[in-house]
Structures are given as C-alpha cells and as structure tokens.
Write an enzyme that holds these catalytic residues in place. Structure first.
Site, PDB file in Angstrom:
ATOM      1  N   ASN A  64      -4.231   2.023  -6.201  1.00 53.32           N
ATOM      2  CA  ASN A  64      -3.331   2.516  -7.233  1.00 53.32           C
ATOM      3  C   ASN A  64      -3.176   4.028  -7.008  1.00 53.32           C
ATOM      4  O   ASN A  64      -3.605   4.825  -7.826  1.00 53.32           O
ATOM      5  CB  ASN A  64      -3.935   2.202  -8.615  1.00 53.32           C
ATOM      6  CG  ASN A  64      -3.009   2.587  -9.740  1.00 53.32           C
ATOM      7  OD1 ASN A  64      -3.459   2.717 -10.879  1.00 53.32           O
ATOM      8  ND2 ASN A  64      -1.734   2.767  -9.482  1.00 53.32           N
ATOM      9  N   HIS A  90       3.691  -1.584  -9.594  1.00 51.95           N
ATOM     10  CA  HIS A  90       3.860  -0.198 -10.012  1.00 51.95           C
ATOM     11  C   HIS A  90       3.022   0.745  -9.157  1.00 51.95           C
ATOM     12  O   HIS A  90       1.980   0.355  -8.647  1.00 51.95           O
ATOM     13  CB  HIS A  90       3.523  -0.033 -11.499  1.00 51.95           C
ATOM     14  CG  HIS A  90       2.097  -0.341 -11.821  1.00 51.95           C
ATOM     15  ND1 HIS A  90       1.171   0.624 -12.053  1.00 51.95           N
ATOM     16  CD2 HIS A  90       1.458  -1.510 -11.920  1.00 51.95           C
ATOM     17  CE1 HIS A  90       0.013   0.054 -12.299  1.00 51.95           C
ATOM     18  NE2 HIS A  90       0.158  -1.248 -12.218  1.00 51.95           N
ATOM     19  N   THR A  91       3.529   1.933  -8.996  1.00 53.22           N
ATOM     20  CA  THR A  91       2.928   2.997  -8.185  1.00 53.22           C
ATOM     21  C   THR A  91       2.700   2.601  -6.725  1.00 53.22           C
ATOM     22  O   THR A  91       1.886   3.175  -6.055  1.00 53.22           O
ATOM     23  CB  THR A  91       1.591   3.529  -8.753  1.00 53.22           C
ATOM     24  OG1 THR A  91       0.606   2.516  -8.592  1.00 53.22           O
ATOM     25  CG2 THR A  91       1.719   3.969 -10.176  1.00 53.22           C
ATOM     26  N   GLN A  92       3.436   1.580  -6.274  1.00 55.37           N
ATOM     27  CA  GLN A  92       3.328   1.251  -4.857  1.00 55.37           C
ATOM     28  C   GLN A  92       4.334   2.049  -4.041  1.00 55.37           C
ATOM     29  O   GLN A  92       4.375   1.958  -2.827  1.00 55.37           O
ATOM     30  CB  GLN A  92       3.524  -0.247  -4.641  1.00 55.37           C
ATOM     31  CG  GLN A  92       2.457  -1.089  -5.306  1.00 55.37           C
ATOM     32  CD  GLN A  92       1.083  -0.870  -4.723  1.00 55.37           C
ATOM     33  OE1 GLN A  92       0.902  -0.859  -3.513  1.00 55.37           O
ATOM     34  NE2 GLN A  92       0.090  -0.665  -5.557  1.00 55.37           N
ATOM     35  N   SER A  93       5.180   2.779  -4.722  1.00 58.99           N
ATOM     36  CA  SER A  93       6.091   3.693  -4.040  1.00 58.99           C
ATOM     37  C   SER A  93       6.490   4.788  -5.021  1.00 58.99           C
ATOM     38  O   SER A  93       6.517   4.563  -6.228  1.00 58.99           O
ATOM     39  CB  SER A  93       7.319   2.954  -3.550  1.00 58.99           C
ATOM     40  OG  SER A  93       8.028   2.452  -4.651  1.00 58.99           O
TER      41      SER A  93
END
Lengths: 261, 260
Positions: free
Chosen positions: B136, B32-35
């Site tokens: 993150n 999550h929140t990697q893109s």
C-alpha cells in the site's frame, strides 16, 4: 405481507439496492515492490582473515543514483563508527531490503551480546541470518547476502546466501550483477579449478593443483583485479571499491576509486 | 424505515431508481493507491559550502492536465530541514500531516524539536518502506535537505519502495535525466564542497528548472526554492522562470505536423 417477505430476496422485498458482485475481470496489480539497484560484491577467506568487498555504485535502470552507496556493513558494532564489530555483511540486490536486513541482523547480534554476555559467533550469526531470510520466504528480502568473520579457530569464515536463506560456508563467493563475470575467475584463481601440476601425467592422470589458503596481499590483489575487470564489462558496476578486511586485530576498511564511466 | 439495519440510510429504489453499482469493483483485489493520481514532477537539490539548496515547481498534474498551479511541494521541518516531494500529491499531504504531528510531539519534549534532516530522512524512509511492504505504497519520491548531527550539509533521497541514497546533487523524476548531468558538470564530485558558493548553487538550480521547463511537459514556470544554511531556512515560494529563450525551438525538426 409476511408471506412475500419469506420468499423474496431481502433486497428486493424492501426496495433497496445492495452492492452486487460484478463479473469485471480481476485487475492486475501495477505495484511491484522490488527494484534492482545493481552492483556486485565479493568475499574471499584466508588462513587468518576474511575479505568482503563491494562496489559503491547504486543504479536504477540506466540512471546512476549515487556513486557512493556502500554495500558492505559492520554488524554488531557502534551505530556510527561500527567500532567493536567482529562480523561483516554484504548485501546486493534490492537496496531497501538490504538496508532492512542489515539493521535486523545488527539488532540481533547486539541483543545476543546483552543477553548472553559474549559476542555472537560467526557460525551462530550465519544460522540466524538464514532464519531471518527464511522467515520472509513468501515475500523475500530480494538480496544476495554474504557474511564474513573469523571462526572459533581464528580461521577466515565466509557464508553466502540466496534470497530465501539457503546458505553454505565457502572459501570464496561473488554475488550481484557481475557475479557471473567474477565467479569463474575466482574458481580458477582461488580454488585452482582447471589448474594442473605441469608434467605430472598425461590426460586424466594429470594431477590437479590443490587449493590452499592464499596470503592477504594476493587476495587483495585478486579482489582489485576482479572488480577492475567487472567494471570494464558491466555497466552497473563502478565508481568505487569498498573493501573490509577482518583479522584478529579488528576490521580494516579500504576504499579505492574505480572507473566512473 | 424498516427493521433491516443494513438498508438504513441507503437511497430507496422507488425514489431514486436502482442504484448503479457497476463501477464499484466488489470482487478482486483492492486497487486503491496502486497508481498515483495527482502528481508533482521533479525535485532537484544540491549541496554547497555551508548548506543545501532545493527546488521544485508549483504544479500538480492530473495525468497530462495541469490541474493545480499553486501547489507548494517544499516543506520546511523544524528550523533547518526541508523535504521536497514529487509523485502523488495526496500522499504528500498525508506525509505532511505525519510531519506536522511529529513536529508538535517533538516540540513538547524538554529540548524542543532536536530532529535534524538526517533523522527526518531515516523516519520518512522507514514510513515509505513499511507502506511498500504492506503493498500500500505512498507514491512519492522525496528529497530531504538540511544538516546531519555534525552540522555538515545533508542531502538524501527516499522513494516509494523505501530505497535510499545520497549524493552531492540529487534529482527525482525527469530531473534525474535532465538536471543531474548539468549539476554534475557544474559541480564535479571530486570538487570539494567548500568551493561551491551558495549563490552558485542557487543559480544552478534555477538554470536546471529552466531546462526542465523547456523539456518536461509536466512542469511549470512557477517554482519554489529553499536555501538551508546555519542561519536557517530561506524559502521563496512564488518564483518565476526568467530570461527564457525559446529560440532553440525553431530548429527542432521531426515532431508533430512538421516532419522535415
């Protein structure tokens, strides 16, 4: 009833599905926490002074973020004016890490003064900076730092670092994107590499010219020449030259424009 | 109901069938929140004599889908600062909540909210740098406009890596390619700020947004513009790009079905 609960996996026995491990391949993280903001820095020492200089361009790829983003900072002085500082630091590489590193070292130098009642020596500060960098050995501050000041004898002191804290005291050092262009020039002009005393002998008997501390005017001119040349050949270097000269009278800051193309 | 607490509240297989958990990646790193997902495009801003002007369109895209067409990406903070967000919209809304609580906290102090745009920029850049250091990131590139402690116009940028820089004109995303050259030509950096009027700055931003609307496929012709002066923040959120001329489009050759 009790017996079948004993043999079967719990999830089947009660008729519920639990999350199962999948054999999906590991996804690659797409977030890369670093960037290169370009630019170059350079430091040279003399008998009673040290100069740290850096260009003021900040880049991201082929974009110019800003034409005035300083890379040379006063350490341990007043927050706004930098007054009272006796150490200077230059950082080049990833600007956000550079900023964070500068702020940490600044806090350390100030705390040292409050706790010991005397200013931190450049030697102590240099060792401390190495420790700060090494503490982040496995997630480094992606910067090449150069620290300058005057040592206990009043001589110019210059320390250069790699991103994980290896450091060395030197007479001169270039760092950043144009380091490979500037450093050989410095080797020749400051440490007199490949310079020999004319007609002092033949072949290997030729006597090398001995390096000696240069006067301030010469050093300032060397810095200017190094940067004007780097600007010609490196796209990430330009816009302005920020020079800080540290002497026993304090720190002098000089800004001169460079080519903006 | 049985005595296994871990199954309480889960769908029963005999009623719903076995739960298909294949889409849940249970092994490997967190993703999550990697893109970013829903994103806003460029924010552009310019300093002028006595203030700063900042603008952004009202679109939130989901990939190439123009998903939300009435999203306000300029946020007023205190009485003389504006933050412009590009990048992930949910992260923007998270930062917006941070700013809301910061504003409330500040207003409880003796002198009210004394934070200027410079303080605000420092705060936001540290939030962004901390999150990138935790792997993150908050997937945003922001511009902060307002005044510094000496009441001089202030304009600075911070991105998802925590990188900060400031200049007389700034733009994020596509605007860095399309708007910055226009702004640099209109207001050269050697030209003193005193010679740039509020009207000129505002008109320049509107012109830049028009160019972005012509050329940025993730842009919209509805936009917000805020002008910050000593008198306060004047924000207009339902602007429309006027006097469009698509005549240039006819002469474009070499794309799509038409190749000559």
């Amino acid at each position: 009833m009790m017996s079948f609960m004993g043999h079967q996996p719990q999830s089947q026995a009660v008729g519920y599905t639990f999350s199962q491990p999948t054999n999906a391949p590991n996804k690659e993280h797409s977030f890369y926490p670093y960037t290169d903001n370009g630019g170059s820095t350079l430091g040279i020492t003399g008998a009673d002074f040290a100069i740290l200089a850096g260009d003021t361009r900040s880049v991201a790829g082929y974009n110019i973020n800003s034409r005035y983003a300083p890379k040379v900072f006063k350490i341990g002085g007043d927050d706004d004016t930098g007054e009272g500082a006796h150490i200077i630091l230059s950082v080049v590489g990833f600007a956000a890490d550079g900023q964070a590193l500068k702020e940490r070292l600044d806090a350390v130098v100030k705390m040292y003064k409050y706790q010991h009642g005397k200013p931190m020596s450049v030697r102590a500060c240099a060792q401390r900076l190495s420790t700060i960098l090494y503490q982040k050995r496995f997630f480094p501050y992606y910067v090449h730092a150069i620290l300058a000041g005057l040592d206990e004898e009043g001589k110019g002191a210059l320390y250069s670092y790699d991103p994980v804290g290896s450091y060395e005291r030197e007479q001169c050092r270039a760092a950043g994107s144009a380091a490979s262009l500037i450093m050989p020039f410095l080797d020749n002009q400051v440490n007199f590499k490949n310079q020999y005393i004319p007609s002092s002998g033949d072949g290997h008997a030729l006597e090398p010219k001995k390096p000696e501390p240069l006067p301030r005017e010469t050093v300032e001119q060397l810095v200017r020449d190094a940067f004007t040349s780097a600007v010609e050949r490196h796209i990430e270097v330009g816009d302005g030259l920020q020079m800080m000269v540290i002497t026993q009278n304090g720190i002098e800051e000089i800004y001169t424009p460079l080519k903006k193309d | 109901m049985n005595h296994y607490p871990e199954v309480w509240g889960r769908p029963r297989d005999d009623i719903y069938g076995p739960y298909n958990s294949s889409y849940l990646q249970t092994t490997g790193p967190k993703t999550h929140t990697q893109s970013p997902a829903v994103t806003g495009t460029s924010v552009i801003a310019v300093k002028f004599n006595g203030g700063v002007a900042i603008a952004a369109d009202n679109l939130a895209s989901y990939g190439s889908l123009a998903r939300f067409t009435d999203v306000k990406r300029l946020r007023v903070f205190g009485d003389s600062a504006v933050v412009g967000f590009s990048g992930d919209v949910s992260d923007m809304q998270y930062i917006d909540r941070l700013l809301e609580s910061l504003d409330i906290r500040e207003n409880y102090s003796t002198h009210g909210n004394m934070m200027n745009a410079k303080n605000l920029h420092t705060y936001l850049s540290k939030v962004l740098y901390k999150r990138r250091s935790e792997f993150n990131p908050l997937w945003n590139h922001i511009l902060v406009a307002g005044f510094d402690e000496d009441k001089k116009p202030f304009l600075s940028s911070a991105d998802l890596l925590g990188t900060t820089y400031s200049a007389p004109h700034l733009a994020t995303g596509f605007g860095a390619h399309l708007a910055i050259p226009i702004l640099r030509r209109l207001f050269p950096e050697e030209k003193p700020l005193e010679e740039i009027s509020k009207g000129e700055a505002e008109a320049a931003l509107r012109e830049c947004l028009k160019v972005l609307w012509y050329r940025d496929a993730r842009s919209l012709d509805k936009y917000s513009i805020a002008v910050i002066t000593a008198e306060g923040v004047e924000i207009k959120e339902d602007q429309v790009i006027e006097a469009q001329s698509w005549a240039f489009a006819e002469s474009i050759r070499g794309y799509g079905a038409q190749v000559n």
